[in-house]
Design a protein around this motif. Structure first.
Motif, PDB file in Angstrom:
ATOM      1  N   PHE A  58      -6.757  12.771 -26.012  1.00 31.89           N
ATOM      2  CA  PHE A  58      -7.515  11.533 -26.121  1.00 31.89           C
ATOM      3  C   PHE A  58      -6.628  10.381 -25.671  1.00 31.89           C
ATOM      4  CE2 PHE A  58      -9.811  14.229 -29.158  1.00 31.89           C
ATOM      5  CZ  PHE A  58     -11.107  14.035 -28.722  1.00 31.89           C
ATOM      6  N   ASN A  59      -6.732  10.005 -24.410  1.00 31.16           N
ATOM      7  CA  ASN A  59      -5.841   8.996 -23.854  1.00 31.16           C
ATOM      8  C   ASN A  59      -6.577   7.932 -23.049  1.00 31.16           C
ATOM      9  OD1 ASN A  59      -6.574  10.437 -21.619  1.00 31.16           O
ATOM     10  ND2 ASN A  59      -4.512  10.841 -20.885  1.00 31.16           N
ATOM     11  N   ARG A  60      -7.835   7.747 -23.354  1.00 27.11           N
ATOM     12  CA  ARG A  60      -8.607   6.776 -22.588  1.00 27.11           C
ATOM     13  C   ARG A  60      -8.495   5.384 -23.197  1.00 27.11           C
ATOM     14  NH1 ARG A  60     -11.466  11.446 -23.028  1.00 27.11           N
ATOM     15  NH2 ARG A  60     -12.007  12.498 -21.077  1.00 27.11           N
ATOM     16  N   GLY A  61      -8.224   4.423 -22.351  1.00 28.44           N
ATOM     17  CA  GLY A  61      -8.168   3.036 -22.783  1.00 28.44           C
ATOM     18  C   GLY A  61      -7.145   2.822 -23.874  1.00 28.44           C
TER      19      GLY A  61
ATOM     20  N   ILE B 170      16.178  17.249 -33.705  1.00 23.85           N
ATOM     21  CA  ILE B 170      15.099  16.499 -34.332  1.00 23.85           C
ATOM     22  C   ILE B 170      14.046  16.141 -33.286  1.00 23.85           C
ATOM     23  CG2 ILE B 170      14.470  14.402 -35.587  1.00 23.85           C
ATOM     24  CD1 ILE B 170      17.305  14.353 -36.725  1.00 23.85           C
ATOM     25  N   PHE B 171      12.826  16.613 -33.505  1.00 21.85           N
ATOM     26  CA  PHE B 171      11.712  16.225 -32.646  1.00 21.85           C
ATOM     27  C   PHE B 171      11.284  14.808 -33.031  1.00 21.85           C
ATOM     28  CE2 PHE B 171      11.359  20.893 -32.755  1.00 21.85           C
ATOM     29  CZ  PHE B 171      11.256  21.180 -31.402  1.00 21.85           C
ATOM     30  N   TYR B 172      11.410  13.894 -32.086  1.00 20.19           N
ATOM     31  CA  TYR B 172      11.108  12.475 -32.326  1.00 20.19           C
ATOM     32  C   TYR B 172       9.597  12.299 -32.196  1.00 20.19           C
ATOM     33  CZ  TYR B 172      13.045   7.686 -32.468  1.00 20.19           C
ATOM     34  OH  TYR B 172      13.436   6.413 -32.845  1.00 20.19           O
ATOM     35  N   ASP B 173       8.880  12.681 -33.248  1.00 17.81           N
ATOM     36  CA  ASP B 173       7.429  12.788 -33.140  1.00 17.81           C
ATOM     37  C   ASP B 173       6.661  11.593 -33.683  1.00 17.81           C
ATOM     38  OD1 ASP B 173       8.003  13.266 -35.842  1.00 17.81           O
ATOM     39  OD2 ASP B 173       6.352  14.701 -36.067  1.00 17.81           O
TER      40      ASP B 173
ATOM     41  N   ASN C 187       2.693  12.281 -33.013  1.00 11.61           N
ATOM     42  CA  ASN C 187       2.198  13.276 -33.957  1.00 11.61           C
ATOM     43  C   ASN C 187       0.760  13.046 -34.415  1.00 11.61           C
ATOM     44  OD1 ASN C 187       2.595  11.102 -35.658  1.00 11.61           O
ATOM     45  ND2 ASN C 187       4.135  12.081 -36.931  1.00 11.61           N
ATOM     46  N   GLU C 188       0.105  12.009 -33.874  1.00 16.41           N
ATOM     47  CA  GLU C 188      -1.316  11.791 -34.176  1.00 16.41           C
ATOM     48  C   GLU C 188      -2.205  11.994 -32.952  1.00 16.41           C
ATOM     49  OE1 GLU C 188      -1.964   8.064 -36.104  1.00 16.41           O
ATOM     50  OE2 GLU C 188      -0.449   8.426 -37.646  1.00 16.41           O
ATOM     51  N   ILE C 189      -1.607  12.335 -31.813  1.00 12.25           N
ATOM     52  CA  ILE C 189      -2.386  12.548 -30.590  1.00 12.25           C
ATOM     53  C   ILE C 189      -3.131  13.876 -30.676  1.00 12.25           C
ATOM     54  CG2 ILE C 189      -2.233  12.987 -28.109  1.00 12.25           C
ATOM     55  CD1 ILE C 189      -1.883  10.075 -28.783  1.00 12.25           C
ATOM     56  N   LYS C 190      -4.437  13.821 -30.445  1.00 11.84           N
ATOM     57  CA  LYS C 190      -5.268  15.014 -30.545  1.00 11.84           C
ATOM     58  C   LYS C 190      -5.563  15.605 -29.169  1.00 11.84           C
ATOM     59  CE  LYS C 190      -7.566  13.945 -34.910  1.00 11.84           C
ATOM     60  NZ  LYS C 190      -8.873  13.868 -35.610  1.00 11.84           N
TER      61      LYS C 190
ATOM     62  N   ASP D 127       1.907  19.537 -32.840  1.00 12.73           N
ATOM     63  CA  ASP D 127       1.994  20.824 -33.528  1.00 12.73           C
ATOM     64  C   ASP D 127       2.121  21.958 -32.520  1.00 12.73           C
ATOM     65  OD1 ASP D 127       1.766  19.537 -35.938  1.00 12.73           O
ATOM     66  OD2 ASP D 127      -0.345  20.040 -36.241  1.00 12.73           O
ATOM     67  N   PHE D 128       1.358  21.867 -31.448  1.00  9.56           N
ATOM     68  CA  PHE D 128       1.385  22.909 -30.424  1.00  9.56           C
ATOM     69  C   PHE D 128       2.709  22.913 -29.664  1.00  9.56           C
ATOM     70  CE2 PHE D 128       0.515  24.179 -25.972  1.00  9.56           C
ATOM     71  CZ  PHE D 128       0.189  25.523 -26.200  1.00  9.56           C
ATOM     72  N   THR D 129       3.138  21.755 -29.182  1.00 12.87           N
ATOM     73  CA  THR D 129       4.349  21.719 -28.347  1.00 12.87           C
ATOM     74  C   THR D 129       5.612  22.022 -29.155  1.00 12.87           C
ATOM     75  OG1 THR D 129       4.483  19.304 -28.610  1.00 12.87           O
ATOM     76  CG2 THR D 129       3.336  20.143 -26.662  1.00 12.87           C
TER      77      THR D 129
END
Length: 230
Positions: free
Chosen positions: A59-62, A27-30, A71-74, A119-121
């Motif tokens: 998108f990881n700024r601030g 199970i991918f803990y996404d 699963n919502e990280i773009k 989705d990619f990983t």
């Protein structure tokens, strides 16, 4: 039924695939919080100049990633990082004995422009697992499971109960925070993995065990799974 629950990672190391081949259901803990300092968007490969990091820009700024699930990280597409990663891989492994055998598949990983990191990983991890011969393990995402309750250990147990697990395999670092007695109370056997693997030939000494599965694949080919199984 043996189950493993792990956060999705970018071209993971062989210990990750050890856990996949150990499980009946992986199970991918996404749907847990994204960790900016983890392995979700980066990993290491060996080069003639030593190991280097391949990092997918996100998108990881601030506060943009604060409390945002994996699963919502773009992915950020302000530069062609996919071509950069493939060129780095090609340069590092073009002399490896099995590079030509798997180059087309790996290059295909970088041919599109996926929107979401998970989705990619997840897709590439499943494809790599099948390629090295892990064919019986089933895959799913934690975000697909309805009615999961609790946090931390309670949430893990809730997931395991939902899928009918009888046996849970965890990484060794989880010993510091998993509440073992709760697994016993739930009737689920808990075991911890031991990451002990044989060395294999690498292009550039000294031997480094903490690199992506791509290193093992390009060097060992069809014997990759044998360097993982213990």
């Amino acid at each position: 039924m043996k189950v493993v629950i792990l956060q999705p990672s970018y071209i993971p190391w062989r210990g990750y695939f050890d856990q996949i081949q150990t499980s009946d259901l992986f199970i991918f803990y996404d749907d847990v919080q994204y960790d900016k300092r983890g392995w979700r968007n980066r990993n290491r490969i060996k080069t003639s100049s030593g190991p280097i990091w391949l990092s997918i820009p996100v998108f990881n700024r601030g506060a943009q990633t604060e409390h945002i699930p994996i699963n919502e990280i773009k992915i950020v597409w302000d530069r062609p990082w996919n071509h950069e990663h493939w060129n780095s891989i090609k340069l590092a492994y073009k002399k490896a004995p099995y590079f030509n055998k798997y180059a087309e598949m790996v290059e295909g990983f970088y041919s599109g422009k996926p929107d979401l990191l998970a989705d990619f990983t997840i897709e590439t991890t499943i494809q790599l697992a099948r390629t090295i011969g892990i064919d019986r393990t089933r895959f799913m995402r934690s975000s697909e499971i309805q009615g999961v309750e609790g946090t931390k250990t309670d949430r893990l147990i809730s997931i395991l109960q939902k899928v009918g697990a009888t046996h849970y395999y965890s990484g060794p670092s989880a010993r510091d925070y998993i509440e073992n007695d709760k697994f016993a109370d739930a009737g689920i056997k808990l075991d911890y993995m031991t990451y002990e693997y044989p060395e294999y030939p690498q292009l550039y000494p000294p031997y480094d065990p903490q690199v992506s599965i791509l290193d093992t694949l390009f060097m060992m080919g069809e014997d990759t799974l044998q360097t993982i199984r213990r």
